[in-house]
Design a protein around this motif. Structure first.
Motif, PDB file in Angstrom:
ATOM      1  N   ALA A  39      13.240  93.541  -5.651  1.00  0.00           N
ATOM      2  CA  ALA A  39      13.119  92.721  -6.986  1.00  0.00           C
ATOM      3  C   ALA A  39      14.451  92.552  -7.457  1.00  0.00           C
ATOM      4  N   ASP A  40      14.889  91.434  -8.018  1.00  0.00           N
ATOM      5  CA  ASP A  40      16.213  91.205  -8.423  1.00  0.00           C
ATOM      6  C   ASP A  40      16.275  92.016  -9.745  1.00  0.00           C
ATOM      7  N   GLN A  41      17.497  92.008 -10.426  1.00  0.00           N
ATOM      8  CA  GLN A  41      17.953  92.833 -11.542  1.00  0.00           C
ATOM      9  C   GLN A  41      16.902  92.129 -12.884  1.00  0.00           C
ATOM     10  N   GLN A  42      16.724  90.982 -13.065  1.00  0.00           N
ATOM     11  CA  GLN A  42      15.923  90.284 -14.053  1.00  0.00           C
ATOM     12  C   GLN A  42      14.420  90.909 -13.898  1.00  0.00           C
ATOM     13  N   GLN A  43      13.869  91.004 -12.680  1.00  0.00           N
ATOM     14  CA  GLN A  43      12.689  91.278 -12.472  1.00  0.00           C
ATOM     15  C   GLN A  43      12.325  92.744 -12.583  1.00  0.00           C
ATOM     16  N   THR A  44      13.391  93.601 -12.198  1.00  0.00           N
ATOM     17  CA  THR A  44      13.620  94.937 -12.295  1.00  0.00           C
ATOM     18  C   THR A  44      13.584  95.206 -13.977  1.00  0.00           C
ATOM     19  N   THR A  45      14.192  94.565 -14.642  1.00  0.00           N
ATOM     20  CA  THR A  45      14.175  94.821 -15.880  1.00  0.00           C
ATOM     21  C   THR A  45      12.869  94.557 -16.882  1.00  0.00           C
ATOM     22  N   LEU A  46      12.327  93.580 -16.220  1.00  0.00           N
ATOM     23  CA  LEU A  46      11.121  93.514 -16.764  1.00  0.00           C
ATOM     24  C   LEU A  46       9.963  94.327 -16.436  1.00  0.00           C
ATOM     25  N   ILE A  47      10.078  94.780 -15.397  1.00  0.00           N
ATOM     26  CA  ILE A  47       9.041  95.637 -14.880  1.00  0.00           C
ATOM     27  C   ILE A  47       9.243  97.052 -15.570  1.00  0.00           C
ATOM     28  N   ARG A  48      10.216  97.542 -15.891  1.00  0.00           N
ATOM     29  CA  ARG A  48      10.793  98.790 -16.388  1.00  0.00           C
ATOM     30  C   ARG A  48      10.438  98.663 -18.144  1.00  0.00           C
ATOM     31  N   SER A  49      10.563  97.287 -18.476  1.00  0.00           N
ATOM     32  CA  SER A  49      10.182  97.103 -19.903  1.00  0.00           C
ATOM     33  C   SER A  49       8.564  97.329 -19.958  1.00  0.00           C
ATOM     34  N   ARG A  50       7.910  96.609 -19.156  1.00  0.00           N
ATOM     35  CA  ARG A  50       6.500  96.603 -19.190  1.00  0.00           C
ATOM     36  C   ARG A  50       5.921  97.979 -19.287  1.00  0.00           C
ATOM     37  N   ALA A  51       6.472  98.827 -18.132  1.00  0.00           N
ATOM     38  CA  ALA A  51       6.009 100.207 -18.050  1.00  0.00           C
ATOM     39  C   ALA A  51       6.152 100.956 -19.326  1.00  0.00           C
ATOM     40  N   ILE A  52       7.146 100.837 -20.100  1.00  0.00           N
ATOM     41  CA  ILE A  52       7.587 101.536 -21.402  1.00  0.00           C
ATOM     42  C   ILE A  52       6.420 101.129 -22.418  1.00  0.00           C
ATOM     43  N   ASN A  53       6.249  99.782 -22.376  1.00  0.00           N
ATOM     44  CA  ASN A  53       5.182  99.031 -23.239  1.00  0.00           C
ATOM     45  C   ASN A  53       3.638 100.115 -22.914  1.00  0.00           C
ATOM     46  N   LEU A  54       3.382  99.935 -21.641  1.00  0.00           N
ATOM     47  CA  LEU A  54       2.103 100.583 -21.343  1.00  0.00           C
ATOM     48  C   LEU A  54       1.899 102.007 -21.747  1.00  0.00           C
ATOM     49  N   ALA A  55       3.289 102.679 -21.754  1.00  0.00           N
ATOM     50  CA  ALA A  55       3.101 104.140 -22.289  1.00  0.00           C
ATOM     51  C   ALA A  55       2.913 104.265 -23.571  1.00  0.00           C
ATOM     52  N   SER A  56       3.556 103.438 -24.229  1.00  0.00           N
ATOM     53  CA  SER A  56       3.306 103.250 -25.853  1.00  0.00           C
ATOM     54  C   SER A  56       1.916 103.381 -26.220  1.00  0.00           C
ATOM     55  N   LEU A  57       1.056 102.648 -25.165  1.00  0.00           N
ATOM     56  CA  LEU A  57      -0.400 102.625 -25.544  1.00  0.00           C
ATOM     57  C   LEU A  57      -1.380 103.805 -25.352  1.00  0.00           C
ATOM     58  N   ALA A  58      -0.500 104.832 -24.768  1.00  0.00           N
ATOM     59  CA  ALA A  58      -1.211 106.055 -24.415  1.00  0.00           C
ATOM     60  C   ALA A  58      -0.586 107.064 -25.349  1.00  0.00           C
ATOM     61  N   ALA A  59       0.113 106.814 -26.536  1.00  0.00           N
ATOM     62  CA  ALA A  59       0.768 107.630 -27.173  1.00  0.00           C
ATOM     63  C   ALA A  59      -0.351 108.575 -27.930  1.00  0.00           C
ATOM     64  N   TRP A  60       0.061 109.849 -28.365  1.00  0.00           N
ATOM     65  CA  TRP A  60      -0.981 110.767 -29.066  1.00  0.00           C
ATOM     66  C   TRP A  60      -1.554 109.992 -30.463  1.00  0.00           C
ATOM     67  N   SER A  61      -0.723 109.305 -30.873  1.00  0.00           N
ATOM     68  CA  SER A  61      -0.904 108.689 -32.023  1.00  0.00           C
ATOM     69  C   SER A  61      -2.287 107.729 -32.167  1.00  0.00           C
ATOM     70  N   TYR A  62      -2.510 107.480 -30.735  1.00  0.00           N
ATOM     71  CA  TYR A  62      -3.728 106.859 -30.618  1.00  0.00           C
ATOM     72  C   TYR A  62      -4.773 107.679 -29.998  1.00  0.00           C
ATOM     73  N   PHE A  63      -4.526 108.583 -29.170  1.00  0.00           N
ATOM     74  CA  PHE A  63      -5.373 109.381 -28.296  1.00  0.00           C
ATOM     75  C   PHE A  63      -5.878 110.517 -29.141  1.00  0.00           C
ATOM     76  N   ILE A  64      -5.551 110.813 -30.304  1.00  0.00           N
ATOM     77  CA  ILE A  64      -5.675 112.025 -30.864  1.00  0.00           C
ATOM     78  C   ILE A  64      -7.143 111.640 -31.805  1.00  0.00           C
ATOM     79  N   GLU A  65      -7.629 110.488 -31.787  1.00  0.00           N
ATOM     80  CA  GLU A  65      -8.718 110.197 -32.275  1.00  0.00           C
ATOM     81  C   GLU A  65      -9.937 110.946 -31.653  1.00  0.00           C
ATOM     82  N   TYR A  66      -9.753 110.852 -30.126  1.00  0.00           N
ATOM     83  CA  TYR A  66     -10.840 111.401 -29.357  1.00  0.00           C
ATOM     84  C   TYR A  66     -10.933 112.946 -29.826  1.00  0.00           C
ATOM     85  N   TYR A  67      -9.642 113.712 -29.992  1.00  0.00           N
ATOM     86  CA  TYR A  67     -10.003 114.958 -30.227  1.00  0.00           C
ATOM     87  C   TYR A  67     -10.476 115.237 -31.654  1.00  0.00           C
TER      88      TYR A  67
END
Length: 551
Positions: free
Chosen positions: A505-533
């Motif tokens: 992957a080139d630098q532009q694509q790598t930057t995009l992939i890393r950004s999308r990874a961080i965005n996915l992780a934000s959806l698994a924050a405890w502020s969301y998942f604590i509802e299950y507890y």
């Protein structure tokens, strides 16, 4: 699901991994703590084992003279039980009680007898860590009883949450002496499921044919299984961390649990302003160690990949990771690759020759350039044996190099002297091709730090990704590969191709992939998942109230 917080007057959570970093449960509790503090400020009390000494104090615990001062001053704990009260040094700084439990060993026979009479727990076939776990959890139950007696719990909402079989005796004790307290039992991985996989048996294709009690006898796991099953059935609310493990629990423990997926606390990740600097520092450390071992300065654009976690060679997919890296070598990657295996094993000490070489500018290839620390059992350690069997010699001209780090990366290992999270951010990719993984914190941690990862459909996290986003690096920073009981070679080839894709992957694509990874992780924050507890708290409290009216 009702998102309103449940009214709780006192919330206990007991685990062997409170202030005791051993595995993934530590991450669950330490990252969940801040969100619980936001909901129930200092009403939640973590209880863990006091396994520390003056020479080896817990780096995560700060004692306090004021925390639970009044209770501690009058507490008359039996059997020589002693406690230390303080704060857990993680975001939220929750209250912690560390319990010294040695005096409970002499009481075990009478206690085991009562647990047999009340709940049918078979402790006759116990061995290994069974007695230690039960002594601790029995002591934790006594501490909970003492605090409840002190504050008075009549007409109050009190929840006692116990994690894993190692705390199950504590739950059963509380159920016996404090019937008005709502109990929750969480199995993060069933004893029998883990043992089936660890013994090389296929779990998934034949799951519906397995009987938990029968397999416990076959695998010499009768006591642990009996204890875990009793806690699962006696708890007011039984939970586990993923849908894939819920199916396993239903089959092997014969009760369907509530699913409470594991979140992550973003405070563990540097802010955007510091991110590039921290990543650069991590890469410098990683490349310096690698260069010192292989005897040549590795390029700045070296592709750094790693796997990490508990030392379970098959269950965690360490075998598959190494074979996939061998496949990657055959694909002739365009960049130099360093593949780390960061898995604590039976290591003795950091290598003196490597320590001596690290600061030096002139480097020569060291003997055993695939190993950072001395192993006590090099001839029987499955990881180093497989590395050498595959033929990773880390010689000059090798495009793909493998380095085994068989120690805890706690910041004081003698080689990296940098904590795992502070190294993780310097990776270009991670791979966690688990065969048995109820949740999978390591890939979630990876994407939280912006590092794309490969995992499998046999992990709870992998299943969550498939239900949440498109399964491509460009969409979410994760590639979830379908793994079953019998497609090992196919998965190894797909992992190798996934890594080659990231390498190319080139630098532009790598930057995009890393950004999308961080965005996915934000959806698994405890502020969301604590509802299950919160929902689990509600279920447990409703069950306890119903029991009280029946009595």
């Amino acid at each position: 699901m009702d998102k309103k917080p449940v009214n709780i007057d006192l919330l206990f959570e007991t685990s062997w991994e409170v202030c005791n970093k051993i595995g993934g449960i530590y991450t669950v509790l330490s990252t969940k703590a801040k969100t619980l503090q936001n909901l129930y400020k200092d009403k939640n009390i973590f209880i863990g084992p006091d396994v520390w000494t003056e020479d080896t104090p817990s780096p995560y615990f700060t004692p306090s003279r004021t925390v639970l001062k009044e209770w501690k001053a009058q507490a008359k704990l039996p059997y020589g039980i002693t406690v230390r009260c303080g704060r857990w040094e993680v975001p939220g700084r929750p209250i912690v009680v560390l319990v010294k439990f040695d005096g409970l060993y002499q009481e075990k026979d009478s206690f085991y007898g009562r647990m047999w009479d009340l709940y049918g727990v078979d402790s006759l076939h116990a061995y290994g860590d069974y007695d230690e776990a039960c002594a601790f959890s029995h002591a934790a139950g006594i501490v909970i009883e003492s605090i409840c007696d002190f504050v008075g719990i009549r007409d109050k909402n009190v929840v006692a949450h116990f994690d894993e079989w190692t705390t199950a005796m504590g739950l059963l004790y509380v159920k016996d002496v404090l019937p008005s307290v709502a109990t929750i039992f969480t199995t993060h991985a069933t004893c029998i499921g883990r043992s089936i996989c660890g013994n090389g048996k296929p779990l998934y294709d034949y799951l519906r044919a397995y009987d938990g009690d029968q397999m416990a006898r076959e695998l010499n796991m009768e006591s642990k299984h009996s204890l875990e099953k009793a806690a699962a059935h006696q708890a007011d609310c039984f939970t586990t961390v993923s849908d894939i493990t819920a199916i396993e629990c239903e089959q092997l423990l014969q009760r369907r649990p509530v699913v409470t997926p594991n979140g992550f606390e973003q405070n563990f990740v540097p802010n955007k302003g510091k991110f590039p600097k921290v990543r650069e520092a991590a890469r410098k450390v990683l490349l310096n160690v690698a260069s010192s071992l292989v005897g040549r300065k590795l390029p700045e654009d070296t592709f750094i990949v790693a796997t990490s976690g508990r030392c379970e060679y098959r269950n965690k997919g360490i075998d598959l990771y190494l074979d996939a890296i061998a496949r990657l070598r055959d694909l002739a990657p365009t960049r130099t690759v360093v593949a780390f295996v960061m898995v604590p094993a039976w290591c003795r000490d950091p290598r003196p020759d490597l320590q001596h070489t690290l600061p030096a500018k002139r480097k020569t290839r060291l003997p055993e350039p695939e190993l950072t620390h001395t192993l006590n059992n090099p001839d029987s350690d499955p990881i180093i044996c497989r590395i050498r069997q595959i033929g990773f010699a880390n010689e000059k001209g090798d495009k793909v190099n493998v380095i085994y780090v068989p120690c805890y990366l706690n910041g004081a290992d003698g080689i990296f002297n940098t904590a795992y999270y502070d190294l993780l951010i310097g990776m270009d990719a991670t791979v966690f091709p688990s065969y048995y993984e109820p949740w999978g914190y390591t890939p979630l941690e990876s994407v939280a730090f912006g590092v794309p990862t490969v995992t499998t459909t046999l992990s709870g996290f992998g299943q969550w990704v498939l239900a949440t986003d498109e399964n491509t690096f460009d969409a979410c920073g994760v590639n979830v590969i379908a793994r079953g009981d019998f497609n090992y070679d196919e998965v190894a080839a797909r992992i190798a191709n996934s890594l080659k894709y990231l390498i190319s992957a080139d630098q532009q694509q790598t930057t995009l992939i890393r950004s999308r990874a961080i965005n996915l992780a934000s959806l698994a924050a405890w502020s969301y998942f604590i509802e299950y507890y919160v929902d689990a708290f509600r279920i447990a409290l409703d069950s306890a109230r119903m029991r009280a009216t029946e009595d």
